[in-house]
Design a protein around this motif. Structure first.
Motif, PDB file in Angstrom:
ATOM      1  N   ALA A 182       0.825  -1.206   0.000  1.00 12.90           N
ATOM      2  CA  ALA A 182       0.000   0.000   0.000  1.00 12.90           C
ATOM      3  C   ALA A 182       0.859   1.255   0.000  1.00 12.90           C
ATOM      4  CB  ALA A 182      -0.938  -0.004   1.202  1.00 12.90           C
ATOM      5  N   VAL A 183       1.899   1.285   0.840  1.00 11.41           N
ATOM      6  CA  VAL A 183       2.777   2.450   0.877  1.00 11.41           C
ATOM      7  C   VAL A 183       3.522   2.593  -0.449  1.00 11.41           C
ATOM      8  CG1 VAL A 183       4.832   3.424   1.976  1.00 11.41           C
ATOM      9  CG2 VAL A 183       2.997   2.483   3.382  1.00 11.41           C
ATOM     10  N   ALA A 184       3.996   1.471  -0.983  1.00 13.56           N
ATOM     11  CA  ALA A 184       4.691   1.517  -2.274  1.00 13.56           C
ATOM     12  C   ALA A 184       3.772   2.057  -3.367  1.00 13.56           C
ATOM     13  CB  ALA A 184       5.205   0.132  -2.642  1.00 13.56           C
TER      14      ALA A 184
ATOM     15  N   ASP B 266       6.593   3.201  14.216  1.00 13.81           N
ATOM     16  CA  ASP B 266       7.324   4.125  15.079  1.00 13.81           C
ATOM     17  C   ASP B 266       8.777   3.735  15.291  1.00 13.81           C
ATOM     18  OD1 ASP B 266       5.196   5.923  15.679  1.00 13.81           O
ATOM     19  OD2 ASP B 266       4.337   4.410  16.995  1.00 13.81           O
ATOM     20  N   ASP B 267       9.190   2.574  14.794  1.00 13.15           N
ATOM     21  CA  ASP B 267      10.555   2.102  15.021  1.00 13.15           C
ATOM     22  C   ASP B 267      11.144   1.544  13.736  1.00 13.15           C
ATOM     23  OD1 ASP B 267      10.734   2.381  18.023  1.00 13.15           O
ATOM     24  OD2 ASP B 267       9.024   1.020  17.897  1.00 13.15           O
ATOM     25  N   GLY B 268      12.457   1.708  13.589  1.00  9.45           N
ATOM     26  CA  GLY B 268      13.159   1.111  12.470  1.00  9.45           C
ATOM     27  C   GLY B 268      12.770   1.737  11.146  1.00  9.45           C
ATOM     28  N   PHE B 269      12.804   0.896  10.108  1.00 15.71           N
ATOM     29  CA  PHE B 269      12.401   1.354   8.780  1.00 15.71           C
ATOM     30  C   PHE B 269      10.871   1.473   8.751  1.00 15.71           C
ATOM     31  CE2 PHE B 269      16.735   0.197   8.077  1.00 15.71           C
ATOM     32  CZ  PHE B 269      17.155   0.953   6.994  1.00 15.71           C
ATOM     33  N   CYS B 270      10.289   1.580   7.584  1.00 15.93           N
ATOM     34  CA  CYS B 270       8.842   1.821   7.524  1.00 15.93           C
ATOM     35  C   CYS B 270       8.054   0.823   8.364  1.00 15.93           C
ATOM     36  CB  CYS B 270       8.367   1.778   6.073  1.00 15.93           C
ATOM     37  SG  CYS B 270       8.828   3.222   5.093  1.00 15.93           S
ATOM     38  N   PHE B 271       8.429  -0.439   8.235  1.00 19.11           N
ATOM     39  CA  PHE B 271       7.755  -1.489   8.997  1.00 19.11           C
ATOM     40  C   PHE B 271       8.772  -2.375   9.709  1.00 19.11           C
ATOM     41  CE2 PHE B 271       4.801  -0.269   5.600  1.00 19.11           C
ATOM     42  CZ  PHE B 271       3.684   0.056   6.357  1.00 19.11           C
ATOM     43  N   GLY B 272       9.789  -1.759  10.274  1.00 19.23           N
ATOM     44  CA  GLY B 272      10.803  -2.499  11.023  1.00 19.23           C
ATOM     45  C   GLY B 272      12.064  -2.709  10.223  1.00 19.23           C
TER      46      GLY B 272
ATOM     47  N   LEU C 226      10.120   4.740  -0.676  1.00 21.59           N
ATOM     48  CA  LEU C 226      10.145   5.985   0.084  1.00 21.59           C
ATOM     49  C   LEU C 226      11.425   6.785  -0.115  1.00 21.59           C
ATOM     50  CD1 LEU C 226       8.875   7.942   2.062  1.00 21.59           C
ATOM     51  CD2 LEU C 226       9.720   6.502   3.939  1.00 21.59           C
ATOM     52  N   LEU C 227      12.574   6.126  -0.079  1.00 20.36           N
ATOM     53  CA  LEU C 227      13.828   6.880  -0.138  1.00 20.36           C
ATOM     54  C   LEU C 227      13.980   7.666  -1.441  1.00 20.36           C
ATOM     55  CD1 LEU C 227      16.120   7.323   1.929  1.00 20.36           C
ATOM     56  CD2 LEU C 227      14.396   5.617   2.528  1.00 20.36           C
ATOM     57  N   PRO C 228      13.688   7.087  -2.605  1.00 19.92           N
ATOM     58  CA  PRO C 228      13.751   7.899  -3.826  1.00 19.92           C
ATOM     59  C   PRO C 228      12.768   9.065  -3.812  1.00 19.92           C
ATOM     60  CG  PRO C 228      13.867   5.585  -4.364  1.00 19.92           C
ATOM     61  CD  PRO C 228      13.500   5.663  -2.917  1.00 19.92           C
ATOM     62  N   GLN C 229      11.596   8.853  -3.204  1.00 18.07           N
ATOM     63  CA  GLN C 229      10.626   9.951  -3.140  1.00 18.07           C
ATOM     64  C   GLN C 229      11.146  11.086  -2.259  1.00 18.07           C
ATOM     65  OE1 GLN C 229       7.636  10.325  -4.942  1.00 18.07           O
ATOM     66  NE2 GLN C 229       8.164  12.358  -4.186  1.00 18.07           N
ATOM     67  N   LEU C 230      11.849  10.746  -1.196  1.00 19.89           N
ATOM     68  CA  LEU C 230      12.430  11.773  -0.333  1.00 19.89           C
ATOM     69  C   LEU C 230      13.545  12.518  -1.057  1.00 19.89           C
ATOM     70  CD1 LEU C 230      12.521   9.937   3.102  1.00 19.89           C
ATOM     71  CD2 LEU C 230      10.820  11.566   2.243  1.00 19.89           C
ATOM     72  N   TYR C 231      14.315  11.801  -1.856  1.00 18.22           N
ATOM     73  CA  TYR C 231      15.359  12.456  -2.652  1.00 18.22           C
ATOM     74  C   TYR C 231      14.715  13.489  -3.579  1.00 18.22           C
ATOM     75  CZ  TYR C 231      19.054  13.069  -6.146  1.00 18.22           C
ATOM     76  OH  TYR C 231      19.976  13.608  -7.003  1.00 18.22           O
ATOM     77  N   ALA C 232      13.616  13.109  -4.214  1.00 13.70           N
ATOM     78  CA  ALA C 232      12.910  14.041  -5.099  1.00 13.70           C
ATOM     79  C   ALA C 232      12.348  15.216  -4.308  1.00 13.70           C
ATOM     80  CB  ALA C 232      11.790  13.313  -5.838  1.00 13.70           C
ATOM     81  N   ALA C 233      11.777  14.933  -3.136  1.00 12.46           N
ATOM     82  CA  ALA C 233      11.221  16.008  -2.315  1.00 12.46           C
ATOM     83  C   ALA C 233      12.288  17.036  -1.967  1.00 12.46           C
ATOM     84  CB  ALA C 233      10.609  15.428  -1.042  1.00 12.46           C
ATOM     85  N   ARG C 234      13.469  16.567  -1.650  1.00 14.31           N
ATOM     86  CA  ARG C 234      14.550  17.497  -1.313  1.00 14.31           C
ATOM     87  C   ARG C 234      15.030  18.249  -2.550  1.00 14.31           C
ATOM     88  NH1 ARG C 234      15.754  17.341   3.796  1.00 14.31           N
ATOM     89  NH2 ARG C 234      15.386  15.481   5.072  1.00 14.31           N
TER      90      ARG C 234
ATOM     91  N   ARG D  96       8.476  10.470  11.477  1.00 13.09           N
ATOM     92  CA  ARG D  96       8.648   9.041  11.192  1.00 13.09           C
ATOM     93  C   ARG D  96       9.411   8.853   9.877  1.00 13.09           C
ATOM     94  NH1 ARG D  96       2.495   6.832  12.400  1.00 13.09           N
ATOM     95  NH2 ARG D  96       2.694   6.580  14.673  1.00 13.09           N
ATOM     96  N   ILE D  97       9.010   9.592   8.879  1.00 14.59           N
ATOM     97  CA  ILE D  97       9.670   9.505   7.577  1.00 14.59           C
ATOM     98  C   ILE D  97      11.136   9.921   7.692  1.00 14.59           C
ATOM     99  CG2 ILE D  97       9.775  10.669   5.328  1.00 14.59           C
ATOM    100  CD1 ILE D  97       6.707  10.519   5.266  1.00 14.59           C
ATOM    101  N   LEU D  98      11.417  10.975   8.442  1.00 12.52           N
ATOM    102  CA  LEU D  98      12.791  11.433   8.607  1.00 12.52           C
ATOM    103  C   LEU D  98      13.631  10.392   9.354  1.00 12.52           C
ATOM    104  CD1 LEU D  98      12.235  15.213   9.390  1.00 12.52           C
ATOM    105  CD2 LEU D  98      13.103  14.197   7.279  1.00 12.52           C
ATOM    106  N   ARG D  99      12.995   9.667  10.283  1.00 11.37           N
ATOM    107  CA  ARG D  99      13.709   8.572  10.963  1.00 11.37           C
ATOM    108  C   ARG D  99      14.123   7.499   9.967  1.00 11.37           C
ATOM    109  NH1 ARG D  99       9.520   5.845  13.046  1.00 11.37           N
ATOM    110  NH2 ARG D  99       9.765   4.281  11.396  1.00 11.37           N
ATOM    111  N   VAL D 100      13.195   7.126   9.094  1.00 10.24           N
ATOM    112  CA  VAL D 100      13.504   6.119   8.073  1.00 10.24           C
ATOM    113  C   VAL D 100      14.625   6.615   7.170  1.00 10.24           C
ATOM    114  CG1 VAL D 100      12.603   4.861   6.082  1.00 10.24           C
ATOM    115  CG2 VAL D 100      11.185   5.132   8.131  1.00 10.24           C
TER     116      VAL D 100
END
Length: 207
Positions: free
Chosen positions: A94-96, A146-152, A161-169, A180-184
């Motif tokens: 779902a997240v993907a 709340d812990d680790g990567f998206c789901f542990g 998620l990581l490529p999407q964050l690269y684009a966001a930046r 939570r996203i910044l933790r991942v």
């Protein structure tokens, strides 16, 4: 395996992460999108859609990052990108899908150029980008753990998620509202596979 890629292509970045997490080697064949190599006949003969990534394996040519990643997961099941539990697999998918279907397409270069062609100025284009990325990431923030990567452990959701964050930046989207996203992101940037796949680590990144 041959991977047709571009260093800052979000979709290519996903596939590079998946390959690295599974410890798989692929020869990288850069396709320079800025120079229009993806629109030339030589590349259209490889991928009629004229987009990256594309993966050549066992004489077959695979396109579209979701299909390529699913192939890698089925062909090379360990280490797994998806957990065994069907419900947990659905959460990862779902997240993907949220990222791959609802966020990324709306800031694809073709969409942005179409907006410009309709007379939208750069301020308006940037507002469009910030709105859709921000709205999508707000949903991701609510869905992940709340812990680790998206789901542990690193999995399919993190691959997207990581490529999407690269684009966001790249587009200067404010991420402060997403702890939570910044933790991942922090965890991933310390992980060897994610670092190997990062755009800054690619040979075709301009000096």
């Amino acid at each position: 395996m041959d991977l047709y890629t571009y260093y800052r292509s979000t979709s290519s970045y996903r596939v590079r992460i998946a390959l690295a997490l599974k410890g798989l080697d692929a020869r990288h064949l850069p396709v320079n999108l800025l120079q229009g190599e993806h629109r030339q006949d030589a590349y259209r003969a490889i991928n009629p859609q004229g987009r990256v990534p594309a993966l050549r394996v066992d004489g077959e040519l695979l396109i579209q990052s979701p299909a390529i990643i699913e192939y890698l997961e089925e062909r090379f099941p360990e280490p797994a990108l998806l957990p065994r539990d069907p419900l947990q697999r659905a959460h990862q998918r779902a997240v993907a899908a949220l990222i791959g279907c609802d966020i990324h397409p709306l800031h694809n270069v073709a969409v942005l150029n179409r907006l410009r062609g309709l007379g939208i100025d750069e301020t308006g284009v940037n507002q469009w980008i910030a709105h859709w990325i921000g709205e999508g990431l707000a949903a991701v923030e609510a869905l992940i753990g709340d812990d680790g990567f998206c789901f542990g452990q690193p999995g399919l959701a993190d691959v997207y998620l990581l490529p999407q964050l690269y684009a966001a930046r790249r587009f200067n989207v404010d991420l402060a509202a997403f702890p939570r996203i910044l933790r991942v992101e922090r965890l991933a940037l310390e992980h060897p596979a994610f670092r190997q796949a990062h755009p800054d680590a690619q040979a075709d990144k301009p000096a």
